[in-house]
Design a protein around this motif. Structure first.
Motif, short mmCIF file in Angstrom:
data_model
loop_
_atom_site.label_atom_id
_atom_site.label_comp_id
_atom_site.label_asym_id
_atom_site.label_seq_id
_atom_site.Cartn_x
_atom_site.Cartn_y
_atom_site.Cartn_z
N GLY A 1 0.81 -1.21 0.00
CA GLY A 1 0.00 0.00 0.00
C GLY A 1 0.85 1.26 0.00
N GLU B 1 0.86 3.92 -3.11
CA GLU B 1 0.65 5.36 -2.94
C GLU B 1 1.77 6.14 -3.62
OE1 GLU B 1 -1.29 8.76 -1.80
OE2 GLU B 1 -2.02 6.71 -1.61
N SER C 1 -6.89 0.47 -0.79
CA SER C 1 -6.75 0.52 -2.25
C SER C 1 -6.56 -0.87 -2.84
CB SER C 1 -5.60 1.45 -2.67
OG SER C 1 -4.37 0.98 -2.18
N TRP D 1 -10.01 -2.34 -3.13
CA TRP D 1 -10.69 -1.77 -4.29
C TRP D 1 -10.24 -2.49 -5.55
CZ3 TRP D 1 -14.71 1.16 -5.39
CH2 TRP D 1 -14.83 1.68 -6.68
N CYS D 2 -8.95 -2.71 -5.70
CA CYS D 2 -8.42 -3.40 -6.88
C CYS D 2 -8.97 -4.83 -6.97
CB CYS D 2 -6.90 -3.42 -6.85
SG CYS D 2 -6.15 -1.80 -7.11
#
Length: 166
Positions: free
Chosen positions: A60, A64, A114, A117-118
């Motif tokens: 993560g 980012e 994230s 989400w992917c």
């Protein structure tokens, strides 16, 4: 990616989540018993996600910085088969029920939002392909296992601004 984490995830998920070896030429329901019941699959996925926690958190930070999910995270997620949550067993997927899908994505979101989400997007994308692609393309797409896919929802219609069409 930690080799140790990857090996642990691969062993846990592969040992307990066995894909169907049904022919790829049919999407019809099979009479085969489910690879495992939903509760067992949920427990297996929780263990796999927990085993990936540290690596996904590091991923993560990389995501980012780099603006993309790192390959190390993608490979761990593939080994855990979370991209296959919505893919039918007859195509080698997990064919998870809705509760199992949501709990797996939620568990990932607590680890790294994230990444979750992917996974949600990727699992939906591959599920859509499996559901709607022409039968003649199934062996090409799924013959070597589930690919990684993207997904987008595009509303039908034309946007109107005043008198102009966009």
């Amino acid at each position: 990616m930690s080799g140790k984490a990857g090996a642990k995830v691969s062993t846990q998920v592969s040992a307990s989540v066995t894909p169907s070896t049904s022919a790829l030429d049919s999407r019809s329901a099979t009479n085969e018993p489910a690879a495992q019941d939903s509760a067992t699959l949920r427990a297996t996925l929780r263990v796999a996600i927990d085993a990936m926690r540290d690596a996904l958190e590091r991923g993560g930070v990389e995501a980012e910085r780099d603006g993309t999910l790192p390959r190390s995270s993608v490979e761990l997620l593939r080994k855990a088969r979370v991209f296959e949550l919505k893919l039918p067993r007859c195509l080698g997927g997990l064919e998870a029920d809705l509760l199992t899908q949501m709990q797996a994505i939620e568990a990932l979101a607590y680890v790294e939002p994230s990444t979750a989400w992917c996974v949600a997007v990727g699992a939906t994308g591959i599920g859509e392909i499996g559901a709607f692609v022409h039968d003649a393309a199934l062996a090409t797409i799924f013959g070597a296992g589930a690919p990684i896919a993207g997904y987008t929802i595009t509303p039908p219609g034309t946007a109107k601004i005043g008198r102009a069409h966009v």
